[in-house]
Design a protein around this motif. Sequence first.
Motif, PDB file in Angstrom:
ATOM      1  N   LEU A  22      -9.353   1.776   6.660  1.00 16.73           N
ATOM      2  CA  LEU A  22      -9.221   0.881   5.505  1.00 16.73           C
ATOM      3  C   LEU A  22      -9.289  -0.531   6.048  1.00 16.73           C
ATOM      4  CD1 LEU A  22      -8.592   0.462   2.513  1.00 16.73           C
ATOM      5  CD2 LEU A  22      -6.179   0.458   3.098  1.00 16.73           C
ATOM      6  N   LEU A  77     -13.235   2.813   4.018  1.00 17.30           N
ATOM      7  CA  LEU A  77     -13.033   2.202   2.711  1.00 17.30           C
ATOM      8  C   LEU A  77     -12.735   0.717   2.880  1.00 17.30           C
ATOM      9  CD1 LEU A  77     -12.798   3.044  -0.311  1.00 17.30           C
ATOM     10  CD2 LEU A  77     -10.350   3.391   0.087  1.00 17.30           C
ATOM     11  N   ARG A 124     -12.431  -2.981  -2.362  1.00 22.31           N
ATOM     12  CA  ARG A 124     -12.556  -2.030  -3.475  1.00 22.31           C
ATOM     13  C   ARG A 124     -11.290  -2.023  -4.327  1.00 22.31           C
ATOM     14  NH1 ARG A 124     -17.498  -1.086  -4.042  1.00 22.31           N
ATOM     15  NH2 ARG A 124     -16.821   0.620  -5.377  1.00 22.31           N
ATOM     16  N   PRO A 125     -11.414  -1.605  -5.587  1.00 16.11           N
ATOM     17  CA  PRO A 125     -10.225  -1.529  -6.450  1.00 16.11           C
ATOM     18  C   PRO A 125      -9.178  -0.599  -5.846  1.00 16.11           C
ATOM     19  CG  PRO A 125     -12.239  -1.123  -7.710  1.00 16.11           C
ATOM     20  CD  PRO A 125     -12.643  -1.222  -6.285  1.00 16.11           C
ATOM     21  N   SER A 126      -7.924  -0.928  -6.087  1.00 11.74           N
ATOM     22  CA  SER A 126      -6.840  -0.158  -5.468  1.00 11.74           C
ATOM     23  C   SER A 126      -6.782   1.264  -5.997  1.00 11.74           C
ATOM     24  CB  SER A 126      -5.510  -0.869  -5.710  1.00 11.74           C
ATOM     25  OG  SER A 126      -5.299  -1.012  -7.097  1.00 11.74           O
ATOM     26  N   LYS A 130     -11.252  -3.005   1.853  1.00  5.20           N
ATOM     27  CA  LYS A 130     -10.118  -3.564   1.114  1.00  5.20           C
ATOM     28  C   LYS A 130     -10.577  -4.320  -0.131  1.00  5.20           C
ATOM     29  CE  LYS A 130      -6.746  -3.972   4.878  1.00  5.20           C
ATOM     30  NZ  LYS A 130      -6.087  -4.919   5.816  1.00  5.20           N
ATOM     31  N   LEU A 164       1.943   1.784  -3.425  1.00  3.07           N
ATOM     32  CA  LEU A 164       0.777   2.207  -4.200  1.00  3.07           C
ATOM     33  C   LEU A 164       0.507   3.702  -4.022  1.00  3.07           C
ATOM     34  CD1 LEU A 164      -1.661   1.096  -5.909  1.00  3.07           C
ATOM     35  CD2 LEU A 164      -2.908   0.943  -3.758  1.00  3.07           C
ATOM     36  N   LEU A 209      -8.029   4.161  -3.647  1.00  2.63           N
ATOM     37  CA  LEU A 209      -7.370   4.575  -2.415  1.00  2.63           C
ATOM     38  C   LEU A 209      -6.836   6.004  -2.484  1.00  2.63           C
ATOM     39  CD1 LEU A 209      -6.398   4.002   0.420  1.00  2.63           C
ATOM     40  CD2 LEU A 209      -4.368   2.907  -0.531  1.00  2.63           C
ATOM     41  N   LEU A 227       0.839  -1.204   0.000  1.00  3.74           N
ATOM     42  CA  LEU A 227       0.000   0.000   0.000  1.00  3.74           C
ATOM     43  C   LEU A 227       0.873   1.253   0.000  1.00  3.74           C
ATOM     44  CD1 LEU A 227      -2.796  -0.956   2.561  1.00  3.74           C
ATOM     45  CD2 LEU A 227      -3.027  -0.715   0.083  1.00  3.74           C
TER      46      LEU A 227
END
Lengths: 200, 200
Positions: free
Chosen positions: B80, B101, B105-107, B103, B19, B110, B16
């Motif tokens: 998250l 949010l 959900r699509p990255s 986990k 990301l 974020l 993450l």
Amino acid sequence: MRVVLAEDQGMVRGALSVLLGIEPDIEVVASASDGEEAFRAVGKHRPDVLVTDIEMPRLTGLELAVKVRELYPETRVLMLTTFARPGYLRRALEAGAHGYLLKDRPSTELADAVRRISRGQRVVDSDLAAEAWGAEADPLSDREREILRRAGEGESTAEVARGLRLSEGTVRNYLSEAISKMGAHNRIEAARLARTKGWL
Amino acid sequence: MRVVLAEDQGMVRGALSVLLGIEPDIEVVASASDGEEAFRAVGKHRPDVLVTDIEMPRLTGLELAVKVRELYPETRVLMLTTFARPGYLRRALEAGAHGYLLKDRPSTELADAVRRISRGQRVVDSDLAAEAWGAEADPLSDREREILRRAGEGESTAEVARGLRLSEGTVRNYLSEAISKMGAHNRIEAARLARTKGWL
DNA sequence: GTGTCATCATGACAAGTGTCATACTTGCTG
DNA sequence: CAGCAAGTATGACACTTGTCATGATGACAC
């Protein structure tokens, strides 16, 4: 090095994909959110390595590993999972996985593990391997396991019997046996114990 | 935009962090593997946004959110988490979180969520919000909850009674009441349902 | 091919669980 | 203060669960 990634949580899947993608020698050719999809992706792309979670919808990582070994043995499998359960490790290796890495480990270890596996080396978390060595084997038969699993989800004896086309007495017998093997006092405790050992 | 990241699984934390780090307008100034560490990091770095998991050692994300709101109200909090439980969402918002949010959900969502939150907007998963809005409040009394929790771990009626210094009959009464409130058929199902709603 | 094991079954009994009616106490709250 | 909800208790009953003995079948291994 070509990799397919299977992981059901979108956020984690995307993040891991980026993490692997920044390595110059690694390319994530596909990522999948469940076991079926992952299996199709492996068939289509024939990657060097499949990185997969264990707990996924439709087809678990363990089932996926078995199918991949049968049909695409040139693809090596790395299990990447939350669970430090000796039973899972054992089953993963029996299912044909080449590596077992915990999500607890630093993210720097992932690319390294993928490289080692693609070279044919095994990658197994060393603490967990030690624990698994001393750990008892799963004493449950397939039937006992399945029945204990259902009972642990809250199904009554009658519901389990209906679901599996068995007589109620038979279900009670299996549960009694499973409870005794687990050293528990009732179905709930037995299911909970079996879960923590990775036998369900 | 400066972000502190709290997440107990090393692999996920690292991924993450990468990301978020690839976004040009976002900088991850610290990441922490438990709630205490995250709290110290927020104190030291005073970030715009704290992205935190709920289930963490030492201090949960919910407890962390409360402390951050009290001492560093200028830092906004984004939960998250894996769990799509209305009860968790409700408690997170009460604890002072600005966003929730999943986990799942699509990255790609974020970074977007972090930006919106730092602008002062609320970010709440819409499906879950709808569910939470329509969702009943927890109907269980404290006693019922405690007894159902213990029973769900595998304690027998007698053990629960001993543990809480109650008569067995009383324990059975509470369980009966809890089972009926949950619309379940037995203690196991009742405990499972209550857990999925975030009430245990 | 003879054991051994997993699977499935029945019946019977003991123990545990779930439900209901009833009742007393305590602490709020209008 | 009266009313109400939560907590606690008992007894009785029906139902579910756990245990045990016993036996049939089919698969596999030695």
